[in-house]
Design an enzyme around this catalytic site. Structure first.
Site, short mmCIF file in Angstrom:
data_model
loop_
_atom_site.label_atom_id
_atom_site.label_comp_id
_atom_site.label_asym_id
_atom_site.label_seq_id
_atom_site.Cartn_x
_atom_site.Cartn_y
_atom_site.Cartn_z
N TYR A 57 -7.71 1.17 -13.86
CA TYR A 57 -6.45 0.96 -13.13
C TYR A 57 -5.65 -0.14 -13.82
O TYR A 57 -5.82 -1.32 -13.56
CB TYR A 57 -6.71 0.57 -11.67
CG TYR A 57 -7.44 1.60 -10.84
CD1 TYR A 57 -7.57 2.92 -11.25
CD2 TYR A 57 -8.00 1.25 -9.62
CE1 TYR A 57 -8.25 3.85 -10.48
CE2 TYR A 57 -8.67 2.17 -8.83
CZ TYR A 57 -8.80 3.47 -9.26
OH TYR A 57 -9.47 4.38 -8.49
N LEU B 257 -5.52 11.18 2.40
CA LEU B 257 -4.32 11.75 3.04
C LEU B 257 -3.65 12.78 2.14
O LEU B 257 -2.51 13.16 2.36
CB LEU B 257 -3.34 10.64 3.41
CG LEU B 257 -3.86 9.65 4.47
CD1 LEU B 257 -2.88 8.52 4.67
CD2 LEU B 257 -4.14 10.37 5.79
N GLN C 259 -2.49 12.68 -0.93
CA GLN C 259 -1.26 12.18 -1.55
C GLN C 259 -0.07 12.17 -0.60
O GLN C 259 1.07 12.42 -0.99
CB GLN C 259 -0.93 12.99 -2.80
CG GLN C 259 -2.03 13.02 -3.84
CD GLN C 259 -2.39 11.63 -4.37
OE1 GLN C 259 -1.54 10.77 -4.48
NE2 GLN C 259 -3.65 11.42 -4.68
N LEU D 245 0.43 14.14 2.01
CA LEU D 245 0.74 15.43 2.64
C LEU D 245 0.36 15.42 4.12
O LEU D 245 1.06 16.00 4.96
CB LEU D 245 0.01 16.55 1.90
CG LEU D 245 0.48 17.98 2.20
CD1 LEU D 245 1.90 18.18 1.73
CD2 LEU D 245 -0.45 18.98 1.52
N LYS E 54 5.30 14.14 6.89
CA LYS E 54 6.72 13.84 6.62
C LYS E 54 7.36 14.90 5.73
O LYS E 54 8.56 15.18 5.85
CB LYS E 54 6.87 12.45 6.02
CG LYS E 54 6.24 12.27 4.65
CD LYS E 54 6.41 10.83 4.18
CE LYS E 54 5.81 10.63 2.78
NZ LYS E 54 5.97 9.22 2.32
#
Length: 312
Positions: free
Chosen positions: A52, A200, A202, A204, A208
């Site tokens: 990362y 979640l 990404q 979805l 929303k």
């Protein structure tokens, strides 16, 4: 020892490297606020990785924990060794860099990030065991390992008087492949925790994009190419979103919180999750998912609906 939710810290990569470019660059103040909010809400562990941002996420996390002062006392850190194009010997040679990047915060969990390297899982676990015995890490985990590779890793650690404690894999209401591949079953058998990333899907499962498909136009990065965000994909997953919204009203929560609540309760104590947060209010949203518990009937109902909506 650990809260059911940790904070995934991929988004602290500062835009460095190919992996780091997935997220917008966050400033130090924003990162500190996200970590403080998470700690205040009861999240007590943070998952980062060497890859990362080439260690920038580790540094940013350490700085934020240091800035939090006493509020960070007892916080736990999980990070990962990147195995691609390396041998197991790299585990010992690079641990000093991990400790430097983390500014000597203890590494509670050190994970092999991928099952692909020039060495076997057995060789990797032998090197990990040396680090435990030297006091440089506390526990050993893996990520993206199959059921068979989990068994190999656990057997190798047993030979060193240790056990495999976790396997970090993709898992959500819309991606339940680990239930069919044997990974979840093997984890339960061995007493290995599942750490669910992308819990979640990404974003979805927030609903929303279903409410306002125009938001898809603003998506950047690999998500933009996902079939799940196309009109047909949104239509396919609408029944699950509808039920999550109904449960959210019942529990004074949000669809995202209901989805996370399912994840950390549907399999007893086996599954932990690491949603990310790029703003403090995202961290607050995550925390609320730990404040209620859906009934067993509701957990089963969501599982049944998701079978028709998720990845096969």
């Amino acid at each position: 020892m650990l809260s059911p939710l940790g904070l995934g810290c991929w988004q602290f990569s500062k835009g460095r490297g190919l992996v780091g470019k997935f997220w917008p660059v966050l400033g130090d103040d924003a990162i500190t606020a996200i970590v403080r909010t998470s700690l205040a809400g009861g999240i007590n562990w943070f998952d980062t990785a060497e890859v990362y941002g080439g260690g920038r996420s580790e540094e940013a996390l350490a700085d934020a924990l240091n800035a939090a002062g006493d509020a960070a006392r007892g916080a736990h850190i999980a990070t990962k060794w990147w195995p691609i194009m390396r041998t197991a010997g790299s585990i010992g040679r690079t641990i000093g860099e991990r400790q430097r990047r983390l500014k000597d915060w203890p590494i509670d969990l050190y994970q092999v990030h991928q099952p692909f390297s020039f060495s076997s899982a057995t060789a990797e676990m032998k090197e990990m065991a040396k680090l435990v015995k030297d006091g440089r890490i506390r526990h050993v985990g893996v990520s993206n390992f199959s059921a068979a590779k989990m068994r190999e890793a656990d057997q190798a650690l047993r030979a060193q008087g240790l056990r495999l404690v976790s396997n970090q894999v993709k898992y959500s209401l819309l991606d339940r492949r680990i239930e069919r591949s044997g990974i979840l079953e093997t984890a339960k058998e061995l007493g290995v925790a599942i750490i669910a990333y992308s819990p979640l899907e990404q974003g979805l499962l927030s609903g929303k994009f279903h409410k306002n498909p125009e938001l898809v136009r603003g998506i950047t990065g690999p998500r933009k190419l996902s079939a799940s965000f196309k009109p047909a994909g949104l239509q396919r997953t609408q029944p699950l979103i509808d039920r999550l919204e109904e449960l959210a009203v019942k529990y004074d929560a949000s669809p995202s919180q209901a989805a996370l609540n399912w994840l950390i309760h549907a399999n007893g104590d086996t599954v932990f999750a690491i949603p990310g947060a790029s703003k403090p209010h995202h961290a607050e949203e995550n925390i609320r998912a730990m404040r209620f518990r859906m009934s067993q009937d509701e957990l089963r109902e969501l599982a049944d609906i998701s079978e028709f909506c998720g990845k096969r």
